[in-house]
Write an enzyme that holds these catalytic residues in place. Structure first.
Site, PDB file in Angstrom:
ATOM      1  CE  LYS A 194      39.759  46.266  45.630  1.00  0.00           C
ATOM      2  NZ  LYS A 194      38.987  46.403  47.298  1.00  0.00           N
ATOM      3  CB  SER A 254      42.696  47.370  49.141  1.00  0.00           C
ATOM      4  OG  SER A 254      41.273  46.931  49.158  1.00  0.00           O
ATOM      5  CB  SER A 294      39.101  48.412  50.717  1.00  0.00           C
ATOM      6  OG  SER A 294      40.475  48.120  51.288  1.00  0.00           O
TER       7      SER A 294
HETATM    8  N1  GLN Z   1      43.047  48.427  54.956  1.00  0.00           N
HETATM    9  C1  GLN Z   1      42.306  47.412  55.674  1.00  0.00           C
HETATM   10  C2  GLN Z   1      43.326  46.194  55.446  1.00  0.00           C
HETATM   11  O1  GLN Z   1      44.429  46.372  54.945  1.00  0.00           O
HETATM   12  C3  GLN Z   1      41.060  47.325  54.834  1.00  0.00           C
HETATM   13  C4  GLN Z   1      41.184  46.702  53.481  1.00  0.00           C
HETATM   14  C5  GLN Z   1      39.629  46.577  52.908  1.00  0.00           C
HETATM   15  O2  GLN Z   1      38.769  46.939  53.287  1.00  0.00           O
HETATM   16  N2  GLN Z   1      39.895  45.597  51.769  1.00  0.00           N
HETATM   17  O3  GLN Z   1      42.798  44.898  55.664  1.00  0.00           O
END
Ligand code: GLN
Length: 479
Positions: free
Chosen positions: A68, A143, A167
Site C-alpha cells: 500500500k 482504503s 481498510s
Molecule cells: N473508511 C474508514 C475511514 O474512512 C476507515 C479507513 C481506514 O481504515 N483507513 O476512515
C-alpha cells in the site's frame, strides 16, 4: 492454472520441488499487471527492480508482494496517494518491509489508496479510482483498494494494507480475498505513514487463510522503534490452521443485523453460520450495546488524530512545496497555506477541519474526551462477550461493492460502509474477513470473525475450518 493465480503456499511447494522459480513467478505476475492493470489501476508505481530481485532472491519466502502506498520503502517514492507527498522518498524501510526483505520477498510496487487512507472506496486518490476486478464499474472498497484489487486480479500473490477502521477487511470483502487486521500492537507501525495512531495496523491481504497466517508470521513481532508495539512472543500462526471448530463458542451480536444490511449479504452470513454450526461450533446471540455509537466515536477520534498527524505536511520537510503568486501574509505562512491548499484533496481537508474543531479548546471535553470515554465503553462490551465466547461473527460490510461515483457526494453514507469493521479498531482486537459467497450479480461477500486481543490463532482456526468446507476463495477473476 497460471503461476500468478496460485497462492504463496502453493508456489513455495512448487519452488521446493524445483518445479518453478521465484523469477518465473515474478514474470507471470508482471505479465498479468501488463495485461490488466490498465483497467484495474491497482498500482500507482512499479518497482523496476522487481524482476532482478526475483532472479536473485534467496530468502525462504521469495514471493512477489504489493505494498500500500503509505508504507515506506528506502529510496522509493511513497505518497499516500496524495499530491502533498509527491517526490517524497524515505531514507529508510518500514519495519514490515525490512522483515519482508529478509524473508526474500519481491516488492512489486505501491498500490492505490484513498488519500491518507481516508475513505472506503479508493476513489479519494490523486491518481484516480481503482476498479473492482469482479466488476470494473464498481469500487474495490477502501482504503486499501489497490492492494486488494491487485491480489484479486492476480497482479500480486499477496499484499500489505493498513486498517484504521476497516481498510483491509472491507476491500477484502468487496474483492473476494482474505484480509486480516491484527491486534493493535502486534505489527510494528514504524514506517507506516500515520493516519490515526491509536487505531492504525498493517495487515496481510491474501488469496486464502493459509497465506494470511504465513504473511502474518513474517510481519509481526515486537519493535523497539514503535513505542506501541507489544512485548509479545509471536507464535507460529500456521500451527493454528486446523480444521476443527467443535465446541468453539461464537457470539452473533444482535446489533449487527439491523436495517441497512442487504438481504443477500445477510442470507450468505446466515448460511456461513449454519455451515460452521454443522462442523460443531456453538452459536449464541450476544449483545454489544454501544455499537450504535461506534461510527460517531470513530470519526471524532480518527479525525482528531489525523489532523494532528497531518500537521507535519507543511511544505518544509516532505514532498510538495508551493508559493502563491502574490504575497498574502508573510512568505512562510503563505507557503504553508498554499502548499496545503494545493496538496490536500477535499476529503483530507474535511477531516482536518473536523479534527481540529474537536481538539480545540472549549470543544475538547465535549468531543474528543467524550469520544475516548465511549471508546472505553465499546471495548468493555467486547471484553464482556469474550468472557464467555471465543469469537464473534458478523458481516464485514452491509452491502457488496457499490458503483464508482455512487457515494462520492455523500460522505455520510460512505462513512456507514464501515459500520461493522470500526469497532474492532476502537477495541484494539484482531479481525479477519474471508469470502463467504457471491451476490446474484456476481459480487463477493465477506464474513468477519473477531477474537480476543492477541488471539489471531482463534481467527485463523475458524477461518481455515470454514474455508476447508467452501470454495469461494478458489473462484478466479480472468482479466
Ligand atoms: N473508511 C474508514 C475511514 O474512512 C476507515 C479507513 C481506514 O481504515 N483507513 O476512515
Amino acid at each position: 492454472m497460471k503461476l500468478n493465480e496460485l497462492t504463496a503456499h502453493e508456489i513455495l511447494d512448487l519452488i521446493k520441488q524445483k518445479k518453478t522459480s521465484s523469477g518465473e513467478v515474478c514474470q507471470a505476475v508482471l505479465d498479468q499487471i501488463e495485461r490488466s492493470d490498465e483497467n484495474v489501476k491497482a498500482f500507482v508505481r512499479l518497482n523496476d527492480q522487481a524482476s532482478a530481485t526475483a532472479k536473485e532472491a534467496n530468502g525462504p519466502v521469495p514471493i512477489p508482494i504489493a505494498i500500500k502506498d503509505n508504507i515506506c520503502i528506502t529510496d522509493q517514492e511513497v505518497t499516500c496517494s496524495s499530491r502533498i507527498l509527491k517526490n517524497f522518498r524515505p531514507p529508510y524501510d518500514a519495519t514490515v518491509i525490512e522483515k519482508l526483505k529478509k524473508s526474500g520477498a519481491v516488492i512489486l510496487g505501491h498500490t492505490n489508496m484513498d488519500e491518507f487512507a481516508f475513505g472506503s472506496s479508493t476513489e479519494n486518490s490523486c491518481y484516480g479510482p481503482t476498479h473492482n476486478p469482479w466488476k470494473l464499474d464498481c469500487v474495490p472498497g477502501g482504503s486499501s483498494g489497490g492492494s486488494t484489487a491487485a491480489v484479486a486480479a492476480n497482479e500480486a500473490i499477496w499484499a500489505l494494507g493498513s486498517d484504521t477502521g476497516g481498510s483491509i477487511r472491507q476491500p477484502a470483502a468487496f474483492c473476494g480475498v482474505v484480509g486480516l487486521k491484527p491486534t493493535y500492537g502486534l505489527v510494528s507501525r514504524y514506517g507506516l505513514i500515520a493516519f490515526a495512531s491509536s487505531l492504525d495496523q498493517i495487515g496481510p491481504i491474501t488469496k486464502d487463510v493459509t497465506d494470511s497466517a504465513l504473511l502474518l508470521n513474517i510481519i509481526s513481532g515486537t519493535d523497539s522503534r514503535d513505542s506501541t508495539s507489544a512485548p509479545f512472543t509471536v507464535p507460529d500462526y500456521t500451527k493454528a490452521l486446523v480444521n476443527e471448530v467443535k465446541n468453539i463458542k461464537i457470539g452473533i451480536p444482535m446489533e449487527y443485523f439491523i436495517e441497512g444490511i442487504d438481504p443477500e449479504v445477510k442470507q450468505l452470513i446466515v448460511n456461513a453460520i449454519e455451515m460452521l454450526e454443522k462442523s460443531g461450533a456453538i452459536f449464541e446471540e450476544v449483545s454489544l450495546p454501544h455499537t450504535e455509537y461506534a461510527v460517531a466515536t470513530y470519526y471524532i477520534i480518527a479525525t482528531a488524530e489525523a489532523s494532528s498527524n497531518l500537521a507535519r505536511f507543511d511544505g518544509v520537510e516532505y514532498g510538495l512545496r508551493c508559493h502563491p503568486e502574490k504575497m498574502r501574509k508573510n512568505p512562510l505562512v503563505d507557503m504553508y497555506e498554499e502548499t496545503r491548499a494545493v496538496g490536500f484533496g477535499k476529503e483530507v481537508k474535511r477531516r482536518i477541519m473536523l479534527g481540529t474543531y474537536s481538539l480545540s479548546s472549549g470543544y475538547y471535553d465535549d468531543y474528543y474526551l467524550r469520544g475516548l470515554k465511549v471508546r472505553t465503553l465499546i471495548k468493555n462490551d467486547f471484553d464482556k462477550v469474550f468472557e464467555n465466547y471465543d469469537a464473534i461473527i458478523t458481516p464485514t460490510a452491509p452491502t457488496t461493492a457499490f458503483k464508482i461515483g455512487e457515494k462520492a457526494n455523500d460522505p455520510l453514507s460512505m462513512y456507514l460502509s464501515d459500520i461493522y469493521t470500526i469497532s474492532a479498531n476502537l477495541a484494539g482486537i484482531p479481525a479477519i474477513s474471508i469470502p463467504c459467497g457471491f451476490s446474484k450479480d456476481g459480487l463477493p461477500v465477506g464474513l468477519q470473525i473477531m477474537a480476543k486481543p492477541f488471539n489471531e490463532e482463534m481467527l485463523l482456526r475458524i477461518a481455515y475450518s470454514f474455508e476447508q468446507s467452501t470454495d469461494w476463495h478458489k473462484r478466479k477473476v480472468r482479466l
